[in-house]
Design a protein around this motif. Structure first.
Motif, PDB file in Angstrom:
ATOM      1  N   SER A 123      37.154  45.252  30.282  1.00  0.00           N
ATOM      2  CA  SER A 123      37.591  44.775  31.597  1.00  0.00           C
ATOM      3  C   SER A 123      38.903  44.003  31.494  1.00  0.00           C
ATOM      4  O   SER A 123      39.298  43.547  30.420  1.00  0.00           O
ATOM      5  N   ILE A 124      39.565  43.899  32.635  1.00  0.00           N
ATOM      6  CA  ILE A 124      40.847  43.206  32.696  1.00  0.00           C
ATOM      7  C   ILE A 124      40.774  42.161  33.795  1.00  0.00           C
ATOM      8  O   ILE A 124      40.317  42.450  34.911  1.00  0.00           O
ATOM      9  N   TRP A 125      41.201  40.982  33.461  1.00  0.00           N
ATOM     10  CA  TRP A 125      41.222  39.924  34.472  1.00  0.00           C
ATOM     11  C   TRP A 125      42.515  40.032  35.288  1.00  0.00           C
ATOM     12  O   TRP A 125      43.613  40.101  34.735  1.00  0.00           O
ATOM     13  N   LEU A 126      42.338  40.070  36.587  1.00  0.00           N
ATOM     14  CA  LEU A 126      43.473  40.102  37.514  1.00  0.00           C
ATOM     15  C   LEU A 126      43.286  38.934  38.469  1.00  0.00           C
ATOM     16  O   LEU A 126      42.169  38.672  38.909  1.00  0.00           O
ATOM     17  N   ASP A 127      44.357  38.237  38.783  1.00  0.00           N
ATOM     18  CA  ASP A 127      44.203  37.204  39.798  1.00  0.00           C
ATOM     19  C   ASP A 127      45.184  37.453  40.933  1.00  0.00           C
ATOM     20  O   ASP A 127      45.975  38.386  40.896  1.00  0.00           O
ATOM     21  N   GLU A 128      45.078  36.570  41.904  1.00  0.00           N
ATOM     22  CA  GLU A 128      45.850  36.734  43.128  1.00  0.00           C
ATOM     23  C   GLU A 128      47.338  37.006  42.884  1.00  0.00           C
ATOM     24  O   GLU A 128      47.973  37.717  43.650  1.00  0.00           O
ATOM     25  N   THR A 129      47.866  36.442  41.805  1.00  0.00           N
ATOM     26  CA  THR A 129      49.306  36.603  41.565  1.00  0.00           C
ATOM     27  C   THR A 129      49.660  38.029  41.129  1.00  0.00           C
ATOM     28  O   THR A 129      50.836  38.358  40.986  1.00  0.00           O
ATOM     29  N   CYS A 130      48.659  38.863  40.913  1.00  0.00           N
ATOM     30  CA  CYS A 130      48.919  40.225  40.421  1.00  0.00           C
ATOM     31  C   CYS A 130      49.122  41.242  41.546  1.00  0.00           C
ATOM     32  O   CYS A 130      49.435  42.397  41.278  1.00  0.00           O
ATOM     33  N   PHE A 131      48.878  40.841  42.781  1.00  0.00           N
ATOM     34  CA  PHE A 131      48.740  41.863  43.826  1.00  0.00           C
ATOM     35  C   PHE A 131      49.856  41.881  44.861  1.00  0.00           C
ATOM     36  O   PHE A 131      49.728  42.531  45.907  1.00  0.00           O
ATOM     37  N   GLY A 132      50.927  41.127  44.634  1.00  0.00           N
ATOM     38  CA  GLY A 132      52.021  41.135  45.593  1.00  0.00           C
ATOM     39  C   GLY A 132      51.600  40.670  46.975  1.00  0.00           C
ATOM     40  O   GLY A 132      52.135  41.104  47.985  1.00  0.00           O
ATOM     41  N   GLY A 133      50.600  39.797  47.019  1.00  0.00           N
ATOM     42  CA  GLY A 133      50.221  39.218  48.307  1.00  0.00           C
ATOM     43  C   GLY A 133      49.082  39.925  49.019  1.00  0.00           C
ATOM     44  O   GLY A 133      48.619  39.471  50.057  1.00  0.00           O
ATOM     45  N   HIS A 134      48.614  41.041  48.486  1.00  0.00           N
ATOM     46  CA  HIS A 134      47.499  41.745  49.133  1.00  0.00           C
ATOM     47  C   HIS A 134      46.352  41.962  48.164  1.00  0.00           C
ATOM     48  O   HIS A 134      46.406  42.799  47.272  1.00  0.00           O
ATOM     49  N   ARG A 135      45.282  41.203  48.394  1.00  0.00           N
ATOM     50  CA  ARG A 135      44.125  41.292  47.491  1.00  0.00           C
ATOM     51  C   ARG A 135      43.537  42.701  47.415  1.00  0.00           C
ATOM     52  O   ARG A 135      42.933  43.077  46.428  1.00  0.00           O
ATOM     53  N   VAL A 136      43.709  43.450  48.464  1.00  0.00           N
ATOM     54  CA  VAL A 136      43.041  44.752  48.527  1.00  0.00           C
ATOM     55  C   VAL A 136      43.757  45.810  47.681  1.00  0.00           C
ATOM     56  O   VAL A 136      43.211  46.881  47.418  1.00  0.00           O
ATOM     57  N   LEU A 137      44.963  45.473  47.221  1.00  0.00           N
ATOM     58  CA  LEU A 137      45.785  46.481  46.540  1.00  0.00           C
ATOM     59  C   LEU A 137      45.075  47.255  45.419  1.00  0.00           C
ATOM     60  O   LEU A 137      45.077  48.484  45.428  1.00  0.00           O
ATOM     61  N   PRO A 138      44.442  46.577  44.454  1.00  0.00           N
ATOM     62  CA  PRO A 138      43.870  47.357  43.351  1.00  0.00           C
ATOM     63  C   PRO A 138      42.650  48.194  43.754  1.00  0.00           C
ATOM     64  O   PRO A 138      42.208  49.046  42.986  1.00  0.00           O
ATOM     65  N   PHE A 139      42.149  47.938  44.926  1.00  0.00           N
ATOM     66  CA  PHE A 139      40.986  48.705  45.404  1.00  0.00           C
ATOM     67  C   PHE A 139      41.404  49.878  46.278  1.00  0.00           C
ATOM     68  O   PHE A 139      40.869  50.965  46.201  1.00  0.00           O
ATOM     69  N   ILE A 140      42.387  49.606  47.139  1.00  0.00           N
ATOM     70  CA  ILE A 140      42.719  50.590  48.167  1.00  0.00           C
ATOM     71  C   ILE A 140      43.621  51.700  47.626  1.00  0.00           C
ATOM     72  O   ILE A 140      43.608  52.818  48.131  1.00  0.00           O
ATOM     73  N   THR A 141      44.369  51.389  46.581  1.00  0.00           N
ATOM     74  CA  THR A 141      45.257  52.411  46.018  1.00  0.00           C
ATOM     75  C   THR A 141      44.435  53.570  45.440  1.00  0.00           C
ATOM     76  O   THR A 141      43.341  53.363  44.915  1.00  0.00           O
TER      77      THR A 141
END
Ligand code: SF4
Lengths: 459, 194, 244
Positions: free
Chosen positions: B114-132
């Protein structure tokens, strides 16, 4: 409502299907074994997880208050619900305050326990379950049959038929890849359109005031990060003291549940995003009562991994619906009587007490021992029924009195009526699919008297 | 009495009175495998892919699999891949058409891929890694840790708004236990270890 | 060493040969064995039906019968478990605790107390071993498939000493057979299905005998085998250990 045994009778009429159900779940049990055996410190981890949860039980109020305070500092709104009714009302009020009509929901056994969906639908809210398995059973108007694998009782053809009817997939199509894709497209629309997302909570952290939600599909996150309002519902026992405890629980949870090293998404919600509203509803609904039952309180340590269900030889051969309770299987057996002993008086007897559940449980709940204890409770509360009570009392008279025992044995052996487990002439039940042993000429005692007795003992 | 008071007072009355010490500082130092190898192997077993790479390799590799006509959001600075500018996207719903997101991971966990991702990874949109539709994560090898205990030692959960351990592409086995990759979240995950 | 033989009620009534075999195995090993004549039942059938409150009579009787004995040995993991967990007596607390501690399942007694390493027995057949849950998971007679740790089995270590015996390896080494006391009639459908599945596992491994340490499980499996008109027989492990 059918008792567990009546429902299992029906379930077992289709034997090949029982075999298939058994094998599907056994397969998951084997994956769990493989994952567990790859961790040399596994049993150690279970001990630690159990201890953390014991610590939680003893400090429940303190941790909940700490959580509340920190969560509020984080901008999360906290609500408390004493029972299912209040929980449902709270959800409805939040929806109504915003004038919302549509919501998406990811897996939450708590909302099943509270019967949230029918309540909201009655109040004009469209609720869409977004976990694939839950969506399938929702479309079929069935409850989930397993806490982790809600549609484990269905074959792909069943799902194909359901999707054909509701999502317009091709008739007869049953390829899981194709059906999953159809659900993905269908639910994407729902995610985009939903005003509010409701999720469960796997762990709430007192120290940080945040909570963790674990899914494989990503549905909780798709809902929560798109909707204007996020409600997370938790039974109060979901609280853990510190973030570092998650290291222990996340190592155990998915491995126990499906044999994966960790769920695909372990999402840590700490603060609402800008412009979003975040609520947590902390629910009691009988839990504080269970906490006061010394013999049963440790059932509140459960992290809902479902391992006890997968390993249970009875569950695998009777199906989740036979337990007529939101949570089925061994853990359901020890939770349900707390909520309604009368309705669930049959459940503690739906077990052979084989103990496999206790061995797989990642938080070391002594499940089979609690099942045994629930039997005593059910009987002490007078739920046995006259006939059974008389049968057992008779059995006891026979078995605790050497003279009567010997007489009954002599008489019963020949007619096959002597067998302590055959209460109330249930001999027919034994004979339906089994033979009795051929009766021997003499009992062991009679043999012994002839062959060994040197009058050491009085006769 | 409010429900809050009622619940809390019931709990106080009913909770076990003997104290059980809270186990702390849990770690198991018995990890002998090579972290990179382990991470790569585990991620593969859960449907993802990880390769050791440098920037040139990443550029080439991405151009091999993803055509420029796709809707790409790139948040990894060194790649010179021009995609959509996420700063221009105000409503997260507009991300629904993103084909590929390239982001930087903060920490990897060898034991479970697993990889830890936090808010600073998403360019302001939390949904990014899910919706892409597809997800690429660039992760520094030096940020791999052995297990989850070590991972949490490195994290300051209370300093973030949202974060997650992400392990592989989205998946489900809800139909007859057959594993299908691409449930609701990303259909594929590729990790470049730099 | 004075050994008291505890022969559970259904063995006494239906399977006297198992009692005889147990007695003879112990005698061959030089034990001073006696069988107290007024014993009946451990009380498990009532307790597991939810009527633990009724078992005082059985308890008193058990304590009375096994006075002055060093070890109680029984060819039934299930009954031994019940004694170990539930033998109580308000009047005779000390004796009850002593017996809880000194009651052993046959195999365990042989491996742990007598430390038997060479059994003089011959049994030239292919055999499948049924792990009873009470013996295995609760008495710890063998390691369990769920638990991470070292693999061992006390009954198998004895069977391996028997000349000519060929042990079959099962697909599910420790799945419950579905007997479960009154479960076998109150949950008839599931009980029978579980039994059939256990039997099928053994049959697929071409065994001639199914053996085990608990006659109740074996009686249930025998009932199914006979109904299926199978040639495969059940045999208690004591009978194998006593065979020449
Ligand atoms: S009781 Fe234990 S095994 Fe069963 S679901 Fe809960 S945590 Fe998992």
């Amino acid at each position: 409502m059918k008792t567990h045994s009546q429902a299992s009778d029906i379930f077992n009429q289709d034997e090949p299907r029982v075999d298939w159900h058994d094998e599907s779940l056994w397969f998951i049990r084997q994956k769990r074994d493989k994952a567990a055996f790859a961790i040399p410190e596994w049993e150690n981890l279970r001990d630690i997880a159990s201890q953390i949860k014991e610590n939680v039980l003893a400090n429940m109020d303190t941790y909940l208050l700490e959580f509340e305070e920190k969560a509020q500092q984080n901008g999360i709104q906290i609500h408390w619900a004493a029972d299912a009714e209040e929980h449902n009302q709270l959800v409805l009020q939040i929806l109504q305050k915003h004038g919302f009509k549509k919501m998406v929901k990811s897996k939450s056994m708590l909302t099943e326990e509270c019967h949230l969906n029918p309540f909201l639908e009655k109040n004009g809210i469209e609720v869409i379950d977004t976990d694939l398995g839950e969506r399938i059973v929702q479309l079929r108007n069935e409850p989930p049959s397993h806490i982790v694998l809600p549609a484990i009782h269905l074959k792909k053809q069943d799902v194909g038929d359901t999707f054909h009817e509701h999502l317009g997939t091709e008739k007869g199509a049953s390829d899981p890849q194709y059906l999953t894709e159809a659900a993905r497209q269908h639910l994407r629309e729902k995610f985009i359109a939903a005003d509010l997302a409701l999720t469960g909570v796997n762990f709430a952290i007192a120290e940080t005031g945040g909570f963790v939600v674990c899914t494989n599909e990503g549905n909780a996150d798709m809902g929560a990060h798109l909707a204007k309002v996020h409600i997370a519902c938790m039974g109060f026992e979901k609280i853990i003291p510190k973030a570092e405890n998650l290291g222990v629980f996340l190592r155990l949870l998915a491995r126990s549940a499906t044999g994966q090293p960790v769920t695909t998404y372990s999402s840590h919600f700490q603060k609402p995003r800008a412009g979003q509203e975040m609520h947590v509803i902390i629910v009691d609904n009988g839990r504080s009562t269970q906490l006061g039952r010394e013999d049963f309180r440790s059932s509140l340590k459960c992290i809902r991994c479902g391992a006890c269900m997968n390993t249970c030889p009875v569950y695998r051969r009777s199906g989740g619906h036979s337990y007529h309770s939101a949570v089925a299987g061994p853990i359901g057996i020890i939770l349900a009587p707390n909520l309604d002993m009368k309705k669930n008086k049959d459940l503690p007897f739906a077990s052979t007490l084989c103990g496999s559940c206790t061995n797989v449980c990642p938080v070391k709940i002594n499940i089979h021992e609690q099942i045994w204890k629930w039997r005593q409770e059910v009987i002490n509360e007078g739920y046995a029924g006259f006939e059974k009570t008389q049968g057992i009392k008779l059995m006891n008279t026979v078995l605790s009195n050497p003279k009567i025992y010997r007489f009954a044995g002599k008489m019963g052996r020949q007619t096959m009526r002597f067998a302590p487990f055959l209460v109330n002439n249930s001999l027919n039940k034994w004979f339906k699919n089994r033979e009795m042993p051929a009766p021997p000429k003499e009992s062991f005692r009679e043999w012994y008297l002839k062959n060994r007795n040197n009058n050491k003992n009085e006769q | 009495m409010s429900s809050r008071e009622k619940i809390l007072s019931n709990i106080r009355q009913n909770r076990p009175k003997e104290e059980v010490a809270l186990p702390t500082n849990i770690d198991f130092e018995n990890f002998t495998d090579d972290k990179v190898q382990k991470f790569v192997a585990v991620l593969k077993s859960i449907g993802g892919e990880a390769v050791e790479a440098d920037v040139d390799f990443i550029k080439k590799d991405i151009s091999l699999y993803f055509s420029k006509t796709l809707k790409i959001i790139n948040l990894y600075p060194n790649l010179e891949i021009i995609g959509e500018d996420i700063a221009q996207i105000k409503d997260a719903h507009d991300l629904a058409l993103v084909d590929l997101a390239i982001i930087e991971g903060r920490m990897g966990v060898a034991e479970n891929g697993s990889i830890w991702l936090d808010e600073t990874c998403f360019g302001g949109h939390r949904v990014l890694p899910f919706i892409t539709q597809h997800l690429i994560i660039v992760l520094k090898k030096e940020n791999l840790v052995e297990n989850m205990h070590k991972a949490y030692k490195n994290l300051k959960i209370n300093e973030i708004g949202f974060g997650l351990f992400l392990a592989g592409p989205s998946k489900t086995a809800d139909i007859e236990q057959s594993l299908v990759i691409g449930a609701h979240g990303a259909r594929s995950l590729k990790v470049y270890l730099v | 060493m004075k050994v008291g033989l505890f022969i559970p009620c259904y063995i006494d009534q239906f399977y006297p040969q198992v009692g005889i075999a147990t007695l003879e195995v112990l005698e061959k090993l030089g034990m001073d064995v006696s069988y107290p004549l007024n014993q009946t039942c451990c009380g498990q059938p009532m307790a597991n039906s939810g009527f633990a409150g009724l078992t005082k009579g059985c308890n008193a009787n058990f304590i009375e019968n096994f006075k002055g004995i060093d070890y109680v040995v029984s060819p039934s993991g299930s009954c031994v478990l019940h004694i170990k967990e539930h033998l109580h007596s308000a009047e005779n607390k000390e004796q009850a605790e002593f017996l809880q501690h000194q009651t052993f399942e046959l195999c365990e007694f042989l491996t742990d107390i007598l430390k038997v390493e060479k059994i003089n027995a011959t049994f030239e057949h292919r055999v499948g071993f049924h792990n009873s849950c009470h013996g295995q998971r609760m008495l710890g007679l063998s390691s369990m498939s769920e638990k991470v740790g070292e693999r061992f089995s006390k009954p198998l270590s004895l069977l391996k000493q028997v000349k000519g015996l060929e042990l079959a390896e099962l697909n599910r080494n420790d799945e419950c057979c579905g007997f479960g006391g009154t479960f076998c009639v109150t949950e008839e459908a599931v009980s029978v299905k579980m039994g059939k599945d256990r039997v099928a596992d053994h049959l697929s491994k071409k065994v001639e005998y199914i053996t085990g340490g608990d006659m109740s499980c074996l009686m249930h499996l025998e009932g199914i085998l006979k109904r299926q008109k199978s040639e495969v027989k059940i045999i208690h492990i004591a009978e194998i250990l006593n065979s020449k």
